[in-house]
Each structure stands twice: as C-alpha cells, then as structure tokens.
Design a protein around this motif. Structure first.
Motif, PDB file in Angstrom:
ATOM      1  N   ASN A  72     -26.713   1.310  -0.207  1.00 40.46           N
ATOM      2  CA  ASN A  72     -27.015  -0.109   0.791  1.00 40.46           C
ATOM      3  C   ASN A  72     -26.436   0.136   2.111  1.00 40.46           C
ATOM      4  OD1 ASN A  72     -25.584  -3.062   1.071  1.00 40.46           O
ATOM      5  ND2 ASN A  72     -27.844  -3.124   0.905  1.00 40.46           N
ATOM      6  N   ASP A  73     -26.876  -0.269   3.217  1.00 34.91           N
ATOM      7  CA  ASP A  73     -26.323  -0.062   4.250  1.00 34.91           C
ATOM      8  C   ASP A  73     -27.186  -0.724   5.175  1.00 34.91           C
ATOM      9  OD1 ASP A  73     -25.433   0.663   6.949  1.00 34.91           O
ATOM     10  OD2 ASP A  73     -23.972   2.159   5.681  1.00 34.91           O
ATOM     11  N   CYS A 119     -17.880   0.272   0.194  1.00 33.98           N
ATOM     12  CA  CYS A 119     -17.355   0.961   1.507  1.00 33.98           C
ATOM     13  C   CYS A 119     -17.958   0.497   2.804  1.00 33.98           C
ATOM     14  CB  CYS A 119     -17.716   2.374   1.186  1.00 33.98           C
ATOM     15  SG  CYS A 119     -17.094   2.994  -0.385  1.00 33.98           S
ATOM     16  N   ALA A 120     -18.066  -0.681   2.986  1.00 35.97           N
ATOM     17  CA  ALA A 120     -18.504  -1.318   4.129  1.00 35.97           C
ATOM     18  C   ALA A 120     -17.563  -2.212   4.765  1.00 35.97           C
ATOM     19  CB  ALA A 120     -19.879  -1.806   3.953  1.00 35.97           C
ATOM     20  N   ILE A 121     -17.689  -3.590   4.438  1.00 37.03           N
ATOM     21  CA  ILE A 121     -16.888  -4.761   4.916  1.00 37.03           C
ATOM     22  C   ILE A 121     -15.942  -5.293   3.751  1.00 37.03           C
ATOM     23  CG2 ILE A 121     -18.334  -4.770   7.023  1.00 37.03           C
ATOM     24  CD1 ILE A 121     -19.461  -7.273   5.380  1.00 37.03           C
ATOM     25  N   LYS A 170       0.920  -1.245   0.028  1.00 38.96           N
ATOM     26  CA  LYS A 170      -0.037  -0.035   0.089  1.00 38.96           C
ATOM     27  C   LYS A 170       0.799   1.179   0.011  1.00 38.96           C
ATOM     28  CE  LYS A 170      -4.158   0.377   2.280  1.00 38.96           C
ATOM     29  NZ  LYS A 170      -5.265   0.974   3.346  1.00 38.96           N
ATOM     30  N   SER A 216     -13.885   1.778  -1.169  1.00 40.40           N
ATOM     31  CA  SER A 216     -12.906   1.894  -0.082  1.00 40.40           C
ATOM     32  C   SER A 216     -12.674   0.502   0.735  1.00 40.40           C
ATOM     33  CB  SER A 216     -13.179   3.035   0.909  1.00 40.40           C
ATOM     34  OG  SER A 216     -14.310   2.590   1.937  1.00 40.40           O
ATOM     35  N   ALA A 217     -13.661  -0.200   0.811  1.00 35.86           N
ATOM     36  CA  ALA A 217     -13.512  -1.486   1.504  1.00 35.86           C
ATOM     37  C   ALA A 217     -12.120  -2.068   1.772  1.00 35.86           C
ATOM     38  CB  ALA A 217     -14.837  -2.433   1.642  1.00 35.86           C
ATOM     39  N   THR A 242      -9.519   9.626   2.647  1.00 36.57           N
ATOM     40  CA  THR A 242      -9.770   8.483   1.814  1.00 36.57           C
ATOM     41  C   THR A 242     -10.860   8.609   1.011  1.00 36.57           C
ATOM     42  OG1 THR A 242      -9.280   7.374   3.975  1.00 36.57           O
ATOM     43  CG2 THR A 242     -10.299   5.942   2.357  1.00 36.57           C
ATOM     44  N   GLY A 281      -6.151   7.145   3.807  1.00 42.71           N
ATOM     45  CA  GLY A 281      -6.041   6.991   4.990  1.00 42.71           C
ATOM     46  C   GLY A 281      -4.595   7.014   5.352  1.00 42.71           C
ATOM     47  N   GLN A 317     -21.982   1.144  -1.191  1.00 42.71           N
ATOM     48  CA  GLN A 317     -22.381   0.055  -0.069  1.00 42.71           C
ATOM     49  C   GLN A 317     -21.530   0.610   1.224  1.00 42.71           C
ATOM     50  OE1 GLN A 317     -21.031  -4.242   0.288  1.00 42.71           O
ATOM     51  NE2 GLN A 317     -23.200  -4.528   0.733  1.00 42.71           N
ATOM     52  N   GLY A 318     -22.466   0.995   2.240  1.00 41.68           N
ATOM     53  CA  GLY A 318     -21.796   1.335   3.583  1.00 41.68           C
ATOM     54  C   GLY A 318     -21.619   2.936   3.402  1.00 41.68           C
ATOM     55  N   PRO A 372      -9.198  10.449   9.179  1.00 43.40           N
ATOM     56  CA  PRO A 372      -8.674  10.308   7.655  1.00 43.40           C
ATOM     57  C   PRO A 372      -9.793  10.053   6.739  1.00 43.40           C
ATOM     58  CG  PRO A 372      -8.760   8.310   8.997  1.00 43.40           C
ATOM     59  CD  PRO A 372      -9.271   9.169   9.952  1.00 43.40           C
TER      60      PRO A 372
HETATM   61  P1  NAD Z   1     -17.498   2.970   9.359  1.00 45.06           P
HETATM   62  O1  NAD Z   1     -17.560   2.040  10.300  1.00 45.06           O
HETATM   63  O2  NAD Z   1     -17.708   4.246   9.557  1.00 45.06           O
HETATM   64  O3  NAD Z   1     -18.723   2.483   8.127  1.00 45.06           O
HETATM   65  C1  NAD Z   1     -19.022   1.321   7.527  1.00 45.06           C
HETATM   66  C2  NAD Z   1     -20.593   1.399   6.990  1.00 45.06           C
HETATM   67  O4  NAD Z   1     -20.907   0.044   6.589  1.00 45.06           O
HETATM   68  C3  NAD Z   1     -21.597   1.777   8.214  1.00 45.06           C
HETATM   69  O5  NAD Z   1     -22.551   2.765   7.685  1.00 45.06           O
HETATM   70  C4  NAD Z   1     -21.977   0.418   8.503  1.00 45.06           C
HETATM   71  O6  NAD Z   1     -23.477   0.324   8.906  1.00 45.06           O
HETATM   72  C5  NAD Z   1     -22.136  -0.354   7.031  1.00 45.06           C
HETATM   73  N1  NAD Z   1     -22.239  -1.711   7.106  1.00 45.06           N
HETATM   74  C6  NAD Z   1     -21.438  -2.506   7.848  1.00 45.06           C
HETATM   75  N2  NAD Z   1     -21.584  -3.855   7.306  1.00 45.06           N
HETATM   76  C7  NAD Z   1     -22.384  -3.614   6.374  1.00 45.06           C
HETATM   77  C8  NAD Z   1     -23.019  -4.781   5.409  1.00 45.06           C
HETATM   78  N3  NAD Z   1     -22.912  -6.134   5.584  1.00 45.06           N
HETATM   79  N4  NAD Z   1     -23.703  -4.332   4.234  1.00 45.06           N
HETATM   80  C9  NAD Z   1     -23.955  -2.837   4.265  1.00 45.06           C
HETATM   81  N5  NAD Z   1     -23.496  -1.797   4.891  1.00 45.06           N
HETATM   82  C10 NAD Z   1     -22.775  -2.446   6.174  1.00 45.06           C
HETATM   83  O7  NAD Z   1     -16.041   2.448   8.246  1.00 45.06           O
HETATM   84  P2  NAD Z   1     -15.332   3.397   7.476  1.00 45.06           P
HETATM   85  O8  NAD Z   1     -14.280   4.009   8.187  1.00 45.06           O
HETATM   86  O9  NAD Z   1     -16.431   4.130   6.625  1.00 45.06           O
HETATM   87  O10 NAD Z   1     -14.442   2.432   6.527  1.00 45.06           O
HETATM   88  C11 NAD Z   1     -15.356   1.773   5.544  1.00 45.06           C
HETATM   89  C12 NAD Z   1     -14.385   0.709   4.830  1.00 45.06           C
HETATM   90  O11 NAD Z   1     -13.355   1.301   4.293  1.00 45.06           O
HETATM   91  C13 NAD Z   1     -13.869  -0.429   5.773  1.00 45.06           C
HETATM   92  O12 NAD Z   1     -13.592  -1.744   5.017  1.00 45.06           O
HETATM   93  C14 NAD Z   1     -12.358   0.171   6.212  1.00 45.06           C
HETATM   94  O13 NAD Z   1     -11.474  -0.855   6.553  1.00 45.06           O
HETATM   95  C15 NAD Z   1     -11.981   0.773   4.775  1.00 45.06           C
HETATM   96  N6  NAD Z   1     -11.124   1.871   4.914  1.00 45.06           N
HETATM   97  C16 NAD Z   1     -11.405   2.991   5.610  1.00 45.06           C
HETATM   98  C17 NAD Z   1     -10.211   4.071   5.777  1.00 45.06           C
HETATM   99  C18 NAD Z   1     -10.733   5.491   6.644  1.00 45.06           C
HETATM  100  O14 NAD Z   1     -10.199   6.234   6.257  1.00 45.06           O
HETATM  101  N7  NAD Z   1     -11.747   5.098   7.407  1.00 45.06           N
HETATM  102  C19 NAD Z   1      -9.171   3.952   5.138  1.00 45.06           C
HETATM  103  C20 NAD Z   1      -9.011   2.944   4.313  1.00 45.06           C
HETATM  104  C21 NAD Z   1      -9.745   1.616   4.463  1.00 45.06           C
END
Ligand code: NAD
Length: 357
Positions: free
Chosen positions: A202-203, A237-239, A68, A259-260, A150, A291, A179-180, A146
């Motif tokens: 979708n969330d 952008c969720a999991i 990365k 982003s996930a 991101t 990030g 998604q997310g 971050p």
């Molecule tokens: P977050 O927890 O703030 O948001 C995640 C969202 O996804 C939430 O709204 C949650 O309700 C939803 N969600 C969870 N499971 C779900 C499912 N099965 N179906 C649909 N929606 C679902 O997390 P985040 O910080 O926004 O990060 C999102 C992704 O991006 C993660 O995979 C994280 O590892 C990755 N990421 C984040 C950053 C960052 O700067 N925050 C940087 C690099 C990677």
C-alpha cells in the motif's frame, strides 16, 4: 507548568535556547540523558504554531532517543533539536553554520543528525563548524543512507514476532503487507522477497508501487483493505499515527511490525487495544533502531557489516521484549521502556567507579 517543571516531568538534563537574528535562527536543543553517552538525535526544522509547541516536541523527541539508544545497546544518550521556521524560506548556509556553532559550544554533550526537513547538505554546513554531527556526506566521512540497515533490523524484528506467534522465524510462505515502499519499505520488500515471503503493498505513490511490483511481484491494496488484509504481518513503513482507534478494529493480522516512527496514535490506549485484540506489536523505536545503529557506526568508524550484524540482533532484543510483556501482563512498549530503564540504571551505576582513562 514552568519550564523547570516540564523538564523535571520527563527527566531532562539540559535545554539550550539558541538565537541569532542575523540569520533568522531560533533553535532549541534538548539533552534528555547522557547517562549512557553523548546525547544523539536529529535536528528537526519545522514551522511550529508556537514556542510552546516547539519546546513540547523537542522534549518528547529527545526522551524517545534515550530509550531507543538504550534498548539498541548503544553507548549513546538521548537528545534532539528543533529549528523553528518555515523550511521553504529559512534555510541558508549561514543559518546552519550559526546553528553548528551552538552545537559545538556543547562540547560533544549533544551530537546532531538529519531529521524532518533537514538534509545531508545541511549537515555538511553544520560540519564546517563542529565535528559533533553525523549523517553528512560519505565523502566527508558520513555513513550514507541508513535505510538498508533500518530495513535489515525490521526484517529481523519481523522474524522475532513470527517466532513468538507461530513458533518459528521463517518468512518463507508468510504473507506480509508493507505500507510505504519508500527508502525503508523498498529494502524490506527486497529482503522479504529474497526469503520467499508473499508481499502485499500500500502506498500513495503509483510510481513507487509500480517499481516494487515489477521487481518483487505481489498485490496492491487500497487504504482500508490494507488494514483488514488477510496476512501474517502488517508492516507500516510510511507515516506515524496509523495504528489508531479507527484502524485497530479492522486488523486481522496477528502481528504489526514496521519501521514507521510513532505508529501508535496514542501510545498507551492503542498499545492496550492491540494487546486486548491479541495482536503482537513490535514497538517502533525498538524495531527501527537500525538507523541509529548506522549513525553510531559513523561515530565508532566501524564498517557497514558491523551495523548490519547489530541490526540483526534486534531479533533477540525484540523477542525478549515480547516475552517480558507476556510474562508481566504489560504492553510491548511498556516492556521496551522498562528494558531501557533497567539498562540505563545498571550502566550509569558503573560510573560511580572513576577510571583514569
Ligand atoms: P520515505 O519518505 O522514503 O518513504 C515513505 C513512503 O511512504 C513513500 O513511498 C510514500 O509515498 C509513502 N507514504 C507516505 N504517506 C503515505 C500514506 N498515507 N499511505 C501510504 N503510503 C504513504 O521514508 P523512509 O525513510 O522509508 O521512512 C519510512 C518511515 O520509517 C518513517 O516513518 C521514518 O520516520 C521511519 N524511519 C526511517 C528510518 C530510515 O533509515 N530511513 C529509520 C528509522 C525510522
């Protein structure tokens, strides 16, 4: 396989086991590579089923950080740490301060940050014992949330994919399914909305869906409807693990770019399946590097504007990776890996010449 055998397989430099029974600390710090700079990566707190699982996870994650940072063009190597324990019961000031002392003992070869189940407050405790920590509070010199950086990188990554697939990067009038809509997804929706995209969401959280619908308009999709949505881009952008043997046959969008972390359930097989289906996939570790760019700015003491500019450059990097994949007949993840390896090789080579700085 012996531990040395496992380290050799993935190319790790150093693995440190840390134990302090007085605070219940069992941690493993893995330094994959310092060829480009200090090994940076978060500390994950997780109740692994076994010590072998903890080791396996930290080796895999630390190697990912090397790639990365290399692709993002940063002077950072790859590392990661895991603390083995139940996040609901193990946390204490003493545990994180003890852990901070172990981090300090590495003299800056490893720099830590937040990860799963560790927070800004935990980083603040670590920071009482070592300066080799990022992601602590803004009032103590940290870089703060971050997610906007991101999301800005993901936005430009999506533009790069659109350019390759449609011949132009404009998001105006394109339909993008997120998604997310948490920290990153929310900011991504904002950037896309401001640029005139149509949004689908979708969330699992009704509260978060209501919030984005009110601010940006758009349509909510159920889980399977999300994957088969008629749209230009799917942005997970969720999991992790969501792009898999079950969902790939449903996909009708020509682009998957979100982003996930670890979106592909199986990096090789799912990457090849997307390729065969003619779907352009933005490797997650390339498109979500904002990030890490944000954390790097904390180390370099550069302003957020610089991070935003660097994150926008993901446009150029990702386009080069997609084109490299096309010309080489390989997946975009393989092309990203090769780009990282080429940069590590080229820059590490510079160190043959000693400069007395
Ligand atoms: P977050 O927890 O703030 O948001 C995640 C969202 O996804 C939430 O709204 C949650 O309700 C939803 N969600 C969870 N499971 C779900 C499912 N099965 N179906 C649909 N929606 C679902 O997390 P985040 O910080 O926004 O990060 C999102 C992704 O991006 C993660 O995979 C994280 O590892 C990755 N990421 C984040 C950053 C960052 O700067 N925050 C940087 C690099 C990677």
């Amino acid at each position: 396989m012996s531990t040395f055998g496992e380290l050799a397989k993935l190319g790790h430099e150093q693995v440190v086991y840390c134990r302090d029974d007085s605070v219940g600390l069992r941690a493993i710090i893995a330094i994959h590579s310092t060829a480009l700079g200090p090994a940076l990566g978060g500390t994950r707190l997780y109740n692994y089923a076994s010590e072998a699982d903890a080791l396996h996870d930290v080796l895999r994650l630390s190697r990912g950080m090397t790639y990365k940072a290399a692709v993002a063009g940063l002077d950072l190597g790859g590392g990661k740490a895991v603390i083995w324990g139940d996040p609901n019961t193990i946390k204490s000031e003493a545990l994180f301060r003890s852990y901070g002392r172990f981090v300090d003992s590495l003299g800056g070869r490893y720099i830590t940050a937040e990860d799963m189940n560790t927070t800004v407050e935990d980083m603040n405790f670590i920071n009482r014992e070592t300066k080799w920590v990022t992601g602590h509070s803004t009032y103590s010199g940290g870089s703060g949330d971050p997610s906007p950086v991101t999301a800005w990188g993901v936005y430009h990554g999506i533009r790069a994919c659109l350019e390759v697939v449609y011949g132009g990067p404009d998001v105006q009038g394109r339909t993008i399914a997120i998604q997310g809509v948490g920290s990153v997804g929310y900011h991504l929706a904002r950037f896309l909305h401001e640029s005139g995209a149509k949004l689908l969401f979708n969330d699992i959280s009704d509260r978060r869906l209501a919030c984005v619908l009110e601010e940006f308009g758009g349509t909510v999709l159920g889980d399977d409807d999300y994957w088969s949505a008629e749209c230009d881009v799917l942005a997970p952008c969720a999991i992790g693990g969501v792009v898999n043997a079950r969902t790939i046959p449903l996909i009708r969008a020509p682009i998957v770019a979100g982003s996930a972390n670890n979106q592909l359930a199986n990096e090789v097989e799912d990457g090849e399946a997307l390729e065969r289906a003619g779907i352009t996939y933005a490797p997650d570790y390339v498109i979500n590097a904002g990030g890490l760019i944000n954390v790097d700015s904390e180390l370099q003491h550069t302003p957020r504007e610089k991070s935003m500019q660097d994150a926008a450059n993901i446009f150029t990097t990702l386009k080069a990776i997609i084109n490299k994949a096309k010309s080489g007949g390989i997946t975009t993840t393989q092309a990203g890996n090769r780009l990282a390896e080429e940069r590590i090789e080229a820059v590490a080579h510079l160190r043959r010449f000693h400069l007395n700085r």
